[in-house]
Design an enzyme around this catalytic site. Structure first.
Site, PDB file in Angstrom:
ATOM      1  N   GLN A   1      -8.577  22.352 -19.794  1.00 31.43           N
ATOM      2  CA  GLN A   1      -8.980  21.438 -20.665  1.00 31.43           C
ATOM      3  C   GLN A   1      -8.932  22.199 -22.053  1.00 31.43           C
ATOM      4  O   GLN A   1      -9.409  23.411 -22.278  1.00 31.43           O
ATOM      5  CB  GLN A   1     -10.580  21.153 -20.260  1.00 31.43           C
ATOM      6  CG  GLN A   1     -11.128  19.857 -20.869  1.00 31.43           C
ATOM      7  CD  GLN A   1     -12.148  19.219 -20.094  1.00 31.43           C
ATOM      8  OE1 GLN A   1     -12.039  19.342 -18.992  1.00 31.43           O
ATOM      9  NE2 GLN A   1     -12.976  18.470 -20.857  1.00 31.43           N
TER      10      GLN A   1
ATOM     11  N   SER B   1      -8.903  27.094 -15.059  1.00 29.52           N
ATOM     12  CA  SER B   1      -9.992  26.009 -14.599  1.00 29.52           C
ATOM     13  C   SER B   1      -9.258  24.859 -13.959  1.00 29.52           C
ATOM     14  O   SER B   1      -8.777  25.020 -12.927  1.00 29.52           O
ATOM     15  CB  SER B   1     -10.823  25.825 -15.816  1.00 29.52           C
ATOM     16  OG  SER B   1     -11.964  24.986 -15.574  1.00 29.52           O
ATOM     17  N   LEU B   2      -9.305  23.831 -14.686  1.00 24.13           N
ATOM     18  CA  LEU B   2      -8.349  22.597 -14.135  1.00 24.13           C
ATOM     19  C   LEU B   2      -7.183  22.962 -13.771  1.00 24.13           C
ATOM     20  O   LEU B   2      -6.571  22.373 -12.817  1.00 24.13           O
ATOM     21  CB  LEU B   2      -8.567  21.501 -15.183  1.00 24.13           C
ATOM     22  CG  LEU B   2      -7.240  20.547 -15.380  1.00 24.13           C
ATOM     23  CD1 LEU B   2      -7.599  19.576 -14.170  1.00 24.13           C
ATOM     24  CD2 LEU B   2      -7.096  19.909 -16.801  1.00 24.13           C
TER      25      LEU B   2
ATOM     26  N   ARG C   1     -13.949  14.992 -10.791  1.00 23.05           N
ATOM     27  CA  ARG C   1     -14.583  16.369 -11.096  1.00 23.05           C
ATOM     28  C   ARG C   1     -14.755  16.233 -12.285  1.00 23.05           C
ATOM     29  O   ARG C   1     -15.908  16.622 -12.882  1.00 23.05           O
ATOM     30  CB  ARG C   1     -13.164  17.510 -10.957  1.00 23.05           C
ATOM     31  CG  ARG C   1     -13.704  18.527 -11.246  1.00 23.05           C
ATOM     32  CD  ARG C   1     -12.470  19.646 -11.246  1.00 23.05           C
ATOM     33  NE  ARG C   1     -12.793  21.201 -11.502  1.00 23.05           N
ATOM     34  CZ  ARG C   1     -12.456  21.638 -12.639  1.00 23.05           C
ATOM     35  NH1 ARG C   1     -11.949  21.011 -13.712  1.00 23.05           N
ATOM     36  NH2 ARG C   1     -12.920  23.033 -12.954  1.00 23.05           N
TER      37      ARG C   1
ATOM     38  N   HIS D   1     -18.609  25.720 -15.799  1.00 24.95           N
ATOM     39  CA  HIS D   1     -18.632  27.026 -15.348  1.00 24.95           C
ATOM     40  C   HIS D   1     -19.875  27.562 -15.718  1.00 24.95           C
ATOM     41  O   HIS D   1     -20.065  28.910 -15.792  1.00 24.95           O
ATOM     42  CB  HIS D   1     -17.513  27.940 -15.848  1.00 24.95           C
ATOM     43  CG  HIS D   1     -16.210  27.070 -15.563  1.00 24.95           C
ATOM     44  ND1 HIS D   1     -15.501  27.340 -14.511  1.00 24.95           N
ATOM     45  CD2 HIS D   1     -15.330  26.498 -16.437  1.00 24.95           C
ATOM     46  CE1 HIS D   1     -14.307  26.596 -14.357  1.00 24.95           C
ATOM     47  NE2 HIS D   1     -14.343  26.095 -15.548  1.00 24.95           N
TER      48      HIS D   1
ATOM     49  N   GLN E   1     -15.683  27.270  -8.246  1.00 26.15           N
ATOM     50  CA  GLN E   1     -15.078  27.567  -9.398  1.00 26.15           C
ATOM     51  C   GLN E   1     -16.042  26.648 -10.411  1.00 26.15           C
ATOM     52  O   GLN E   1     -16.075  26.884 -11.692  1.00 26.15           O
ATOM     53  CB  GLN E   1     -13.578  27.110  -9.498  1.00 26.15           C
ATOM     54  CG  GLN E   1     -12.918  27.127 -10.806  1.00 26.15           C
ATOM     55  CD  GLN E   1     -12.045  26.018 -11.038  1.00 26.15           C
ATOM     56  OE1 GLN E   1     -12.338  25.033 -11.169  1.00 26.15           O
ATOM     57  NE2 GLN E   1     -10.648  26.374 -11.516  1.00 26.15           N
TER      58      GLN E   1
END
Length: 364
Positions: free
Chosen positions: A18, A102-103, A127, A252, A301
């Site tokens: 992102q 991440s993503l 998500r 996070h 995560q």
């Protein structure tokens, strides 16, 4: 022609997360390659609404919604990969590893066949919704800290969290205990709360490193006041620059626990296969080779930090010789330069960058 078993190239694919989104991304791939066009259509079909229209036309406010941003970046990344993959095969190159920020870890697993694209695009939309809903708007924040060692940032975050966090009441289910703890907090000179409810919320006043992006860049995340105080303390400690990020939540961080729990339930219904090539896990900085461990890593995560520097060093230590960032933007290419300028990193996000990247590999 080089035999596949002796090919000296060990390719690592990198997939962005992102923040790499722009209105119009992927349009040239869609217009040029049927394989890419099929991915955009599959995304629209899987989600039940025209995500591709939001990607290509916006408006930007819609694309920036987390529930749209996450499936949009995944879709553009996989569209790029579906075009890149056969070109690599024709040059006798198969990916040796992958990592995603991440993503982007979901994109990496789609590329490796861990789960289907349709399952992934539905999952990351949810998500995004789970993450958006985990913390009320305005209560969380993130900040980028530039030019301060990650260990020092971690120590500052721990100190600020300790200063702002009140001990929970002995009986967390007791309204009177909560009220007493909150009223006690109001008299604490280190607590800036002006009402009992604000004081009680200091139980969740956490801040911690969220993205360890490069030796020069760490992003912190948590409760808004805690992030602001930690950023200020980092500046006082010698950080070159601190920047409050325009994000919709404290990603996070421990405040994402509700989102993590929701995602865990949803992932129970997704079939995970063993990836075709190892994927570096954000949360553990370890190579994942088994489906069940992938599910667990993707769940953890949500609240855990993205250990990106360690992931790239892991790929280096595992023998990666070349890196291709697959998807919109060149954020990860830039981070690789900060981590180690010797890393050979290219990118593929449109026909022009595809041609440039492929020109560096001799056809088999």
């Amino acid at each position: 022609m080089t035999d596949a078993t002796t090919n000296p190239i060990k390719l690592a694919l990198l997939f962005p997360g992102q923040g790499s989104q722009t209105v119009g991304m992927g349009r040239a791939l869609y217009d040029t390659f049927p394989a890419a066009r099929a991915i955009f259509q599959e995304a629209d079909d899987a989600l039940g609404f025209p995500l591709s229209k939001i990607i290509f036309e916006g408006p930007e406010e819609d694309l920036k919604l987390t529930e749209h941003t996450q499936p949009a970046i995944l879709t553009v990344s996989i569209a790029a990969y579906r075009v890149l993959e056969p070109e690599l095969k024709s040059r006798n190159i198969t990916p040796a590893f992958a990592a995603g920020h991440s993503l982007g870890e979901y994109s990496a697993h789609v590329a490796a066949g861990t789960f289907t694209f349709a399952d992934a695009v539905r999952t990351v939309r949810l998500r995004g919704q789970y993450m958006q809903n985990a913390v009320p708007a305005g209560e969380g924040a993130m900040a980028a800290i530039l030019g301060l060692p990650a260990a020092q940032i971690n120590d500052i975050c721990a100190r600020i969290s300790d200063e702002l966090t009140q001990a929970p009441p002995p009986d967390a289910t007791s309204p009177s205990g909560q009220t007493t703890a909150a009223l006690d907090a109001l008299t604490d000179p280190n607590n800036s709360a002006t009402t009992p409810s604000q004081a009680a919320s200091r139980v969740s006043a956490v801040v911690s490193p969220a993205n360890l992006n490069s030796p020069d860049q760490t992003v912190i995340s948590g409760a808004k006041e805690a992030v602001e105080k930690a950023a200020e303390a980092c500046k006082e400690a010698g950080a070159k620059r601190t920047v409050m990020l325009q994000v919709s939540g404290p990603f996070h961080s421990a405040l994402m626990q509700p989102a993590q729990e929701d995602l865990a339930k949803y992932l129970e219904g997704i079939i995970f296969h063993d990836p075709c090539f190892p994927i570096a896990s954000n949360v553990d900085a370890r190579l994942m080779t088994r489906g069940p461990e992938v599910r667990d890593a993707l769940i953890r995560q949500v609240t855990g930090p993205v250990r990106w520097v360690e992931c790239i060093k892991l790929l280096q230590d595992s023998g990666a010789t070349n890196y291709i960032e697959v998807g919109p933007g060149k954020v990860l290419t830039g981070l690789n330069r900060q981590i180690d300028r010797a890393l050979l990193t290219l990118n593929v996000e449109d026909p022009t960058s595809l041609e440039k990247t492929l020109s560096t590999f001799t056809p088999g």
